[in-house]
Design an enzyme around this catalytic site. Structure first.
Site, PDB file in Angstrom:
ATOM      1  N   ASP A 128      48.503  40.706  49.486  1.00  0.00           N
ATOM      2  CA  ASP A 128      49.050  39.794  49.667  1.00  0.00           C
ATOM      3  C   ASP A 128      50.447  39.912  50.021  1.00  0.00           C
ATOM      4  OD1 ASP A 128      47.287  37.675  49.293  1.00  0.00           O
ATOM      5  OD2 ASP A 128      48.159  36.760  47.310  1.00  0.00           O
ATOM      6  N   ASP A 377      42.818  33.583  35.271  1.00  0.00           N
ATOM      7  CA  ASP A 377      41.566  34.145  34.665  1.00  0.00           C
ATOM      8  C   ASP A 377      41.215  33.311  33.313  1.00  0.00           C
ATOM      9  OD1 ASP A 377      43.868  34.780  33.237  1.00  0.00           O
ATOM     10  OD2 ASP A 377      43.540  36.842  33.361  1.00  0.00           O
TER      11      ASP A 377
END
Length: 664
Positions: A128, A377
């Site tokens: 990214d 997560d």
């Protein structure tokens, strides 16, 4: 009869946990009754109610903990290795300065070197940061793989991260870039053995399109990998979490290849283990309670939560619920033999586009990794469980993966602050674990997820117990029963049994007493720093403001910081409100302890009356010893800035001044 690939055992201490639950519950009821019959302070009552509630939620972890064992050596009796299901490995990186490309490439190489059929293994890397440096590192890694993989295979190397193995004996861009660096059907190593596939992706990030951080990167990899390899199994790894056991995929297969067990199995979570920690792990970087004890407890309910790395997923579970067949992937699939073919790359670029999710609102809400929280997560694992999927905690003796834990106070506190904000985002959503999760999963599992969701609220009882009894001690005001009062033993039991149980559990999973002390100390530190400012950050973000000023930046050179860390020395050299709050509580406690103890010894019956408050102050003073050293005695680069010390003294003086009106 099919061979037994895995087995499990309910933890032997389960019965003792439940007996302790009954006794402790009765003790808490007595404590609350004592508050109503002998009122001392509304704030103490509030703190005790919160502590009791958090303790109740934490019992979900102790209700039915499970231990598991796998037998990967029996896999050959179920299927040949050439018929293993294909595996796609996802690795995400974002900042070449905080996540050095050499380390990220080393992680990728350790995954490429799994003892797994090379034609069924593919590694996808999401960058990214769009860094040319990272891309160059992976070009070089692809070349090095031709020599490194056969070297590992022929010499039986277990640590297959080059960085870990050899230690043991940029510019930002917004344009999309995709490179097939290795392709199993074309590339071979120096011995002529086929190489696994390696694909580098730097996704497009447009200001008009939210990129959703790591969850967005993982969903891009999910779509791109489906156009290329479409493996039924996916492994997610942090960029610094290297493989430490090349047979880890086989342990996951022990569950996925068990047809009677895997119909609703979403993922296999391995614990996060860390390398390079100092002797006493002063920053509590092991996280044994979070990554081992908590996961064992959840495993006995509906399975452990996803912790962001070291996790093998069934691709199907990221698209649908267990009762629904995986939808057709014709949208992504391209009939082609080569990953590097123009048609495949064209489709892969299409699904990686920043505009792809426009009009496809199911991504991040019903499909893939979930959006809406900084802790993607936790949120993803929680929502998968709510859909009816289950998971398994796999904890072999040899750590399957090893990573880098925070090795500075700045990193540890900032990491926890980010977690607390993300957990609040789930807690105060329509999917609140206490109400939504308890209905969709089970009551105990809902308790566990709610316990995590409220982590940021520890600042409430810890701040109250860190200041109020001490100010009362300074002014000679008793808030607790006398040492001669039978109620004294109730407080002693509640405190000691909590800490003794925590210590026993910590040591049971391989922890040391010194490291347990460090972990509980960091819990206290984070409770008055990360928790306080994470809560404030969340509140400000909800009303449309930002608290970016509360982010920390280390002012110590990395070499000096590492040297101090190796010598078990905290680094406090950062002018921040985080450290002011820590310093204020430390000063209030040491002054109250000294003055209160002297007054109690002089006054007849004073020690009997003030014993609990004296012991509480002494406990906090002991935990705060590194703070006092940093404020007044240290001369190295880790000492407390003079401005922080002065601000802490000033704020402490104000609190003592206000206490004069409250307690006299």
């Amino acid at each position: 009869m099919a061979p037994l690939l895995h087995t499990h055992q309910i933890h032997p201490r389960t019965t003792l946990n439940r007996l302790h639950f009954l006794l402790y519950s009765l003790s808490l009821l007595l404590l609350l009754h004592h508050h109503t019959t002998t009122p001392s302070s509304f704030l103490l009552l509030l703190a005790d109610i919160f502590l009791a509630f958090m303790w109740l939620l934490s019992q979900g972890f102790r209700w039915r903990p499970v231990r598991r064992w796998e037998f990967p050596e029996l896999l050959s009796k179920v299927t040949a290795s050439k018929d293993f299901p294909a595996l796609d490995v996802f690795i995400c990186t974002a900042d070449p300065y905080k996540e050095p490309p050499v380390g990220v490439a080393s992680t990728a190489l350790s995954a490429l070197a799994f003892d797994y059929p090379s034609d069924r293994l593919s590694v996808y890397v999401s960058d990214d940061g769009g860094s040319d440096l990272t891309l160059f590192a992976f070009f070089e890694a692809a070349k090095f793989a031709r020599c490194w993989l056969p070297f590992c295979r022929e010499n039986g190397v277990m640590e297959r991260s080059p960085e870990a193995y050899f230690q043991s004996s940029g510019c930002d861009g917004e344009a999309e870039e995709m490179k097939v660096l290795l392709e199993s059907k074309k590339d071979k190593d120096i011995t002529g053995y086929p190489l696994p596939s390696l694909v580098y992706i730097s996704r497009e990030k447009h200001p008009a399109s939210p990129h959703n951080f790591k969850a967005g990167a993982l969903n891009t990899l999910l779509r791109v990998s489906e156009t290329m390899t479409n493996a039924p199994l996916i492994l997610t790894l942090d960029c610094d979490m290297c493989s430490n056991d090349p047979t880890a995929p086989q342990r996951a297969l022990c569950y996925f290849l068990d047809k009677d067990f895997s119909s609703n199995l979403s993922f296999i979570q391995f614990p996060q283990r860390f390398t390079g920690l100092n002797k006493n792990d002063i920053y509590g970087g092991e996280f044994r309670r979070l990554f081992t004890l908590g996961e064992q407890g959840l495993d006995g309910l509906q399975g452990p939560n996803y912790v962001g790395t070291g996790c093998f997923f069934s691709r199907r579970s990221l698209y649908s619920s267990p009762s629904v067949a995986m939808p057709s992937s014709d949208e992504f699939k391209v009939q082609s033999c080569l990953l590097s073919s123009e048609l495949v790359l064209l489709k892969a670029h299409e699904v990686a586009s920043s505009k792809y999710e426009h009009g496809r609102k199911e991504w991040g809400s019903q499909i893939g990794f979930r959006y809406g929280s900084l802790v993607e997560d936790y949120y993803t694992g929680y929502m998968l469980h709510c859909q009816g999927w289950r998971s398994v905690f796999c904890n072999p003796n040899r750590p399957a993966f090893l990573g880098e834990a925070p090795k500075s106070l700045v990193e540890a506190v900032s990491q926890s602050k980010r977690w607390f904000v993300g957990l609040y985002q789930v807690c105060f959503s329509r999917y609140c674990p206490l109400f939504y999760g308890s209905r969709k999963i089970s009551l105990m599992a809902g308790f566990c997820y709610m316990y995590y969701a409220l982590w940021g609220c520890w600042c409430i009882p810890l701040t109250i117990y860190g200041l109020l009894p001490q100010l009362a001690l300074f002014y000679g005001k008793s808030l607790f029963p006398k040492a001669s009062d039978p109620w004294f033993f109730l407080y002693a039991y509640l405190f000691l049994s909590t800490y003794v149980q925590d210590l026993i559990e910590f040591m049971e999973v391989g922890g040391l007493i010194q490291r347990w002390w460090s972990e509980q100390r960091m819990w206290l530190i984070k409770g008055i720093t990360s928790s306080t400012f994470g809560t404030l950050d969340f509140i400000l973000s909800e009303i449309g403001n930002s608290a970016t000023g509360f982010n920390l930046t280390s002012k110590v050179k990395k070499e000096e910081e590492n040297k101090l860390y190796e010598n078990d020395k905290f680094v406090f050299n950062t002018a921040s409100p985080f450290l002011v709050s820590m310093g204020t509580i430390a000063i209030v406690n040491v002054i109250s302890f000294i003055c209160g103890f002297i007054k109690a010894m002089i006054r007849v019956g004073g020690l009997n009356e003030m014993l609990i408050q004296i012991l509480l102050s002494a406990f906090i003073v002991t935990n705060s010893w590194p703070v006092y050293e940093a404020m007044f005695t240290r001369k190295d680069g880790g000492k407390m800035p003079e401005s922080v010390t002065k601000a802490s003294i000033l704020l402490s003086s104000i609190l003592f001044f206000l206490g004069n009106f409250y307690f006299t």
